[in-house]
Design a protein around this motif. Structure first.
Motif, PDB file in Angstrom:
ATOM      1  N   SER A   8     -27.242 -10.641  -2.719  1.00  0.00           N
ATOM      2  CA  SER A   8     -25.851 -10.432  -2.326  1.00  0.00           C
ATOM      3  C   SER A   8     -25.107 -11.749  -2.251  1.00  0.00           C
ATOM      4  O   SER A   8     -25.692 -12.819  -2.159  1.00  0.00           O
ATOM      5  CB  SER A   8     -25.773  -9.691  -0.986  1.00  0.00           C
ATOM      6  OG  SER A   8     -26.222 -10.506   0.068  1.00  0.00           O
ATOM      7  N   GLY A   9     -23.791 -11.616  -2.301  1.00  0.00           N
ATOM      8  CA  GLY A   9     -22.910 -12.771  -2.224  1.00  0.00           C
ATOM      9  C   GLY A   9     -21.523 -12.352  -2.627  1.00  0.00           C
ATOM     10  O   GLY A   9     -21.150 -11.183  -2.477  1.00  0.00           O
ATOM     11  N   ILE A  15     -25.165 -14.916  -8.564  1.00  0.00           N
ATOM     12  CA  ILE A  15     -26.140 -13.856  -8.298  1.00  0.00           C
ATOM     13  C   ILE A  15     -26.822 -13.412  -9.591  1.00  0.00           C
ATOM     14  O   ILE A  15     -28.033 -13.188  -9.626  1.00  0.00           O
ATOM     15  CB  ILE A  15     -25.467 -12.656  -7.595  1.00  0.00           C
ATOM     16  CG1 ILE A  15     -24.935 -13.054  -6.229  1.00  0.00           C
ATOM     17  CG2 ILE A  15     -26.406 -11.463  -7.493  1.00  0.00           C
ATOM     18  CD1 ILE A  15     -25.977 -13.409  -5.215  1.00  0.00           C
ATOM     19  N   ASP A  47     -17.182  -8.846  -3.305  1.00  0.00           N
ATOM     20  CA  ASP A  47     -18.561  -8.530  -2.945  1.00  0.00           C
ATOM     21  C   ASP A  47     -19.400  -8.286  -4.195  1.00  0.00           C
ATOM     22  O   ASP A  47     -19.000  -7.542  -5.084  1.00  0.00           O
ATOM     23  CB  ASP A  47     -18.556  -7.272  -2.054  1.00  0.00           C
ATOM     24  CG  ASP A  47     -19.934  -6.729  -1.759  1.00  0.00           C
ATOM     25  OD1 ASP A  47     -20.865  -7.538  -1.625  1.00  0.00           O
ATOM     26  OD2 ASP A  47     -20.073  -5.503  -1.652  1.00  0.00           O
ATOM     27  N   GLN A  49     -23.464  -7.306  -5.186  1.00  0.00           N
ATOM     28  CA  GLN A  49     -24.747  -6.878  -4.639  1.00  0.00           C
ATOM     29  C   GLN A  49     -25.563  -6.260  -5.745  1.00  0.00           C
ATOM     30  O   GLN A  49     -25.039  -5.585  -6.618  1.00  0.00           O
ATOM     31  CB  GLN A  49     -24.510  -5.880  -3.514  1.00  0.00           C
ATOM     32  CG  GLN A  49     -25.748  -5.381  -2.824  1.00  0.00           C
ATOM     33  CD  GLN A  49     -26.310  -4.113  -3.435  1.00  0.00           C
ATOM     34  OE1 GLN A  49     -25.627  -3.341  -4.090  1.00  0.00           O
ATOM     35  NE2 GLN A  49     -27.591  -3.909  -3.235  1.00  0.00           N
ATOM     36  N   ILE A  72     -33.919  -9.995   1.511  1.00  0.00           N
ATOM     37  CA  ILE A  72     -32.491 -10.092   1.195  1.00  0.00           C
ATOM     38  C   ILE A  72     -32.227 -11.554   0.890  1.00  0.00           C
ATOM     39  O   ILE A  72     -32.563 -12.435   1.692  1.00  0.00           O
ATOM     40  CB  ILE A  72     -31.594  -9.625   2.354  1.00  0.00           C
ATOM     41  CG1 ILE A  72     -31.794  -8.131   2.613  1.00  0.00           C
ATOM     42  CG2 ILE A  72     -30.120  -9.916   2.047  1.00  0.00           C
ATOM     43  CD1 ILE A  72     -31.050  -7.608   3.838  1.00  0.00           C
ATOM     44  N   SER A  74     -29.113 -13.977   0.011  1.00  0.00           N
ATOM     45  CA  SER A  74     -27.658 -13.951   0.038  1.00  0.00           C
ATOM     46  C   SER A  74     -27.068 -15.344  -0.021  1.00  0.00           C
ATOM     47  O   SER A  74     -27.472 -16.229   0.726  1.00  0.00           O
ATOM     48  CB  SER A  74     -27.160 -13.233   1.297  1.00  0.00           C
ATOM     49  OG  SER A  74     -25.756 -13.119   1.255  1.00  0.00           O
ATOM     50  N   GLU A  76     -24.022 -15.818   0.791  1.00  0.00           N
ATOM     51  CA  GLU A  76     -22.898 -15.780   1.728  1.00  0.00           C
ATOM     52  C   GLU A  76     -23.375 -15.108   3.013  1.00  0.00           C
ATOM     53  O   GLU A  76     -23.924 -14.007   2.966  1.00  0.00           O
ATOM     54  CB  GLU A  76     -21.744 -15.010   1.100  1.00  0.00           C
ATOM     55  CG  GLU A  76     -20.360 -15.386   1.581  1.00  0.00           C
ATOM     56  CD  GLU A  76     -20.077 -14.959   3.017  1.00  0.00           C
ATOM     57  OE1 GLU A  76     -19.420 -15.729   3.727  1.00  0.00           O
ATOM     58  OE2 GLU A  76     -20.506 -13.867   3.437  1.00  0.00           O
ATOM     59  N   GLU A  79     -22.145 -11.504   3.965  1.00  0.00           N
ATOM     60  CA  GLU A  79     -22.686 -10.520   3.022  1.00  0.00           C
ATOM     61  C   GLU A  79     -24.151 -10.233   3.336  1.00  0.00           C
ATOM     62  O   GLU A  79     -24.615  -9.114   3.163  1.00  0.00           O
ATOM     63  CB  GLU A  79     -22.520 -10.994   1.578  1.00  0.00           C
ATOM     64  CG  GLU A  79     -21.075 -11.053   1.109  1.00  0.00           C
ATOM     65  CD  GLU A  79     -20.360  -9.714   1.187  1.00  0.00           C
ATOM     66  OE1 GLU A  79     -20.977  -8.655   0.943  1.00  0.00           O
ATOM     67  OE2 GLU A  79     -19.153  -9.721   1.493  1.00  0.00           O
ATOM     68  N   SER A  80     -24.881 -11.228   3.813  1.00  0.00           N
ATOM     69  CA  SER A  80     -26.284 -10.970   4.177  1.00  0.00           C
ATOM     70  C   SER A  80     -26.346  -9.979   5.331  1.00  0.00           C
ATOM     71  O   SER A  80     -27.194  -9.081   5.342  1.00  0.00           O
ATOM     72  CB  SER A  80     -26.999 -12.268   4.544  1.00  0.00           C
ATOM     73  OG  SER A  80     -26.557 -12.792   5.779  1.00  0.00           O
ATOM     74  N   TYR A  83     -26.017  -6.140   4.545  1.00  0.00           N
ATOM     75  CA  TYR A  83     -27.150  -5.410   3.967  1.00  0.00           C
ATOM     76  C   TYR A  83     -28.379  -5.348   4.875  1.00  0.00           C
ATOM     77  O   TYR A  83     -29.420  -4.841   4.475  1.00  0.00           O
ATOM     78  CB  TYR A  83     -27.495  -5.985   2.587  1.00  0.00           C
ATOM     79  CG  TYR A  83     -26.337  -5.769   1.650  1.00  0.00           C
ATOM     80  CD1 TYR A  83     -26.067  -4.493   1.147  1.00  0.00           C
ATOM     81  CD2 TYR A  83     -25.463  -6.793   1.333  1.00  0.00           C
ATOM     82  CE1 TYR A  83     -24.965  -4.262   0.341  1.00  0.00           C
ATOM     83  CE2 TYR A  83     -24.357  -6.567   0.528  1.00  0.00           C
ATOM     84  CZ  TYR A  83     -24.124  -5.303   0.039  1.00  0.00           C
ATOM     85  OH  TYR A  83     -23.022  -5.074  -0.751  1.00  0.00           O
ATOM     86  N   THR A  95     -30.690 -16.810   3.487  1.00  0.00           N
ATOM     87  CA  THR A  95     -29.237 -16.837   3.314  1.00  0.00           C
ATOM     88  C   THR A  95     -28.654 -18.235   3.421  1.00  0.00           C
ATOM     89  O   THR A  95     -29.246 -19.127   4.028  1.00  0.00           O
ATOM     90  CB  THR A  95     -28.544 -15.896   4.333  1.00  0.00           C
ATOM     91  OG1 THR A  95     -27.155 -15.792   4.009  1.00  0.00           O
ATOM     92  CG2 THR A  95     -28.682 -16.393   5.753  1.00  0.00           C
TER      93      THR A  95
END
Length: 193
Positions: A8-9, A15, A47, A49, A72, A74, A76, A79-80, A83, A95
């Protein structure tokens, strides 16, 4: 071997490059891989993902159910947190600590840190700072990949091969810079886990 990863980010952070390198490494390990569609990538700052599933057995679905992600990753911090419901109790969050403030009423850094501090299994790094130290802020995503590498379940040398394959057409200097970024993230994660 089975590893379910949520990447994610926000758009523009790299990504897709992380997913591509992991995909190359998974092929070298002769693993099965499924990746769900990446959302939001057409909007820089939006966003992004992706679900990435790796296994030594065939995979039925490309989507990770709630509470089943092993990892996870990430770029950002907010954003972490978005999720976290997908993360297994024993799962790891890797992250970036530096926020990308792209919405009104973005939480303060103290609020983000307080939420991240509640997690038992985490690696939180300022990947932009680390990337600059090894040669280029543009390699922040590869620093993050390096920090996630101990939790992916693929040999580190296969991830290095993935870097060489994905970035090879850009020249040896870019490959070397990305390998330094990967190693910097990897070393820091191993110190903090």
């Amino acid at each position: 071997m089975k590893t379910d990863i949520i990447l994610s980010g926000v758009g523009g952070q790299g990504i897709l490059s992380i997913a591509a390198v992991i995909g190359e490494a998974a092929l070298k390990e002769e693993l099965y891989m499924k990746q769900a569609e990446v959302h939001g990538m057409s909007q820089r700052g939006g966003d992004v993902q992706s679900n990435l599933r790796l296994s030594d057995e065939p995979i039925a679905s490309d989507l990770i159910p709630l509470g089943h992600a092993d990892l996870i990753v990430s770029l950002e911090p907010m954003e972490s947190l978005r999720y976290l419901p997908y993360l297994r109790e024993e799962g790891w969050l890797v992250t970036n600590s530096r926020p990308f403030i792209n919405i009104p009423h973005y939480p303060t850094e103290e609020e983000l840190k307080a939420e991240l501090d509640k997690l038992p299994h985490k690696v939180v790094l300022d990947v932009e700072r680390i990337a600059k130290e090894v040669g280029s802020a543009r390699a922040a995503n590869i620093v993050m990949l390096g920090a996630a590498a101990p939790f992916i379940g693929i040999d580190y040398d296969k991830i290095e091969e993935g870097i060489r394959r994905i970035f090879g057409r850009k020249g040896e200097e870019i490959v070397d810079m990305n390998l330094k970024a990967l190693k910097a993230g990897f070393d820091l994660a191993n110190e903090r886990k």
